[in-house]
Design an enzyme around this catalytic site. Sequence first.
Site, PDB file in Angstrom:
ATOM      1  CD  GLU A 103     -19.628  -7.834  -1.237  1.00  0.00           C
ATOM      2  OE1 GLU A 103     -19.687  -8.482  -2.312  1.00  0.00           O
ATOM      3  OE2 GLU A 103     -20.532  -7.695  -0.571  1.00  0.00           O
ATOM      4  CG  ASP A 104     -20.000  -8.607  -6.557  1.00  0.00           C
ATOM      5  OD1 ASP A 104     -20.193  -8.128  -5.495  1.00  0.00           O
ATOM      6  OD2 ASP A 104     -21.120  -8.772  -7.257  1.00  0.00           O
ATOM      7  CG  ASP A 107     -25.063  -0.142  -5.628  1.00  0.00           C
ATOM      8  OD1 ASP A 107     -25.546   1.263  -5.374  1.00  0.00           O
ATOM      9  OD2 ASP A 107     -25.660  -0.762  -6.458  1.00  0.00           O
ATOM     10  CG  PHE A 156     -28.940  -3.069 -14.289  1.00  0.00           C
ATOM     11  CD1 PHE A 156     -28.227  -4.049 -14.001  1.00  0.00           C
ATOM     12  CD2 PHE A 156     -29.930  -3.115 -13.633  1.00  0.00           C
ATOM     13  CE1 PHE A 156     -28.534  -5.316 -13.003  1.00  0.00           C
ATOM     14  CE2 PHE A 156     -30.792  -4.203 -12.948  1.00  0.00           C
ATOM     15  CZ  PHE A 156     -29.880  -5.158 -12.614  1.00  0.00           C
ATOM     16  NE  ARG A 169     -25.347 -14.996  -9.301  1.00  0.00           N
ATOM     17  CZ  ARG A 169     -25.507 -14.035  -8.505  1.00  0.00           C
ATOM     18  NH1 ARG A 169     -24.387 -13.034  -8.547  1.00  0.00           N
ATOM     19  NH2 ARG A 169     -26.332 -13.675  -7.719  1.00  0.00           N
TER      20      ARG A 169
HETATM   21  C1  PRP Z   1     -24.536  -7.417  -4.101  1.00  0.00           C
HETATM   22  C2  PRP Z   1     -22.864  -7.378  -4.046  1.00  0.00           C
HETATM   23  C3  PRP Z   1     -22.804  -6.751  -2.637  1.00  0.00           C
HETATM   24  C4  PRP Z   1     -23.909  -5.787  -2.514  1.00  0.00           C
HETATM   25  C5  PRP Z   1     -23.674  -4.487  -2.778  1.00  0.00           C
HETATM   26  O1  PRP Z   1     -24.860  -8.623  -3.617  1.00  0.00           O
HETATM   27  O2  PRP Z   1     -22.450  -8.616  -3.960  1.00  0.00           O
HETATM   28  O3  PRP Z   1     -22.835  -7.726  -1.649  1.00  0.00           O
HETATM   29  O4  PRP Z   1     -24.866  -6.123  -3.358  1.00  0.00           O
HETATM   30  O5  PRP Z   1     -24.631  -3.700  -2.496  1.00  0.00           O
HETATM   31  P1  PRP Z   1     -24.615  -2.415  -1.274  1.00  0.00           P
HETATM   32  O6  PRP Z   1     -23.386  -1.839  -1.380  1.00  0.00           O
HETATM   33  O7  PRP Z   1     -25.764  -1.731  -1.871  1.00  0.00           O
HETATM   34  O8  PRP Z   1     -25.090  -3.003  -0.109  1.00  0.00           O
HETATM   35  P2  PRP Z   1     -26.289  -9.278  -3.855  1.00  0.00           P
HETATM   36  O9  PRP Z   1     -27.178  -9.159  -2.678  1.00  0.00           O
HETATM   37  O10 PRP Z   1     -26.847  -8.609  -5.132  1.00  0.00           O
HETATM   38  O11 PRP Z   1     -26.063 -10.745  -3.642  1.00  0.00           O
HETATM   39  P3  PRP Z   1     -25.096 -11.702  -4.906  1.00  0.00           P
HETATM   40  O12 PRP Z   1     -23.592 -11.258  -4.725  1.00  0.00           O
HETATM   41  O13 PRP Z   1     -25.453 -13.123  -4.685  1.00  0.00           O
HETATM   42  O14 PRP Z   1     -25.382 -11.194  -6.396  1.00  0.00           O
END
Ligand code: PRP
Length: 183
Positions: A103-104, A107, A156, A169
């Site tokens: 995961e990136d 949060d 952010f 991105r």
């Molecule tokens: C982002 C990120 C995680 C998630 C983290 O994905 O890649 O999957 O949010 O947030 P959390 O811990 O509050 O659940 P996003 O839904 O923005 O999709 P993306 O990876 O396509 O940008």
Amino acid sequence: MRITTPQNDISEVLLSEEQIKQRVKELAKTITEDYKDKMPIVVCVLKGSSFFFVDLCKDIECHINLDFMAVSSYGSSSISSGEIKIKKDLEQDIKGRDVLIVEDIIDSGHTLKKLIALLDERKPKSIKTICLLDKVARRVVDQYADYVGFEIPDEFVVGYGLDFAEYYRNLPYIGILKPEVYE
Ligand code: PRP
């Protein structure tokens, strides 16, 4: 949309290309040691983790399979809810396999928690998680990654795969977005 460059909308570079590269190398070394005899399936959670996933996998020096998944959170766009929907599923059967979810960012923790529960139903041998960024201050559920690149403040952030409205991105570093862009 205003015509500008992504770089112009960044107030501060939080993690430079060099810092990311160095940390990814360290993480890959640890993964190589921990998984050297396991031939794990390494899972990219699209799209945010794509850059991290590619760089990490290139630095891992043991046998791995790659697979890709896309999930989306139900509910508000800025605050993840407790439910996720599979938009693209894995191609490989993970039963009896060691799985590493890439995961990136973590949060609230909802996405990772739900994703682990979902994949766990498929009876893998093990599931572990690696997150480049950990926004600890925003955690809502008790979910942590097994491997973390950087703990970051509640700002952010965009770039190196992370977006705002699907833009930014492609920035090669991780930067803090100017508030006037999203307010
Ligand atoms: C982002 C990120 C995680 C998630 C983290 O994905 O890649 O999957 O949010 O947030 P959390 O811990 O509050 O659940 P996003 O839904 O923005 O999709 P993306 O990876 O396509 O940008």
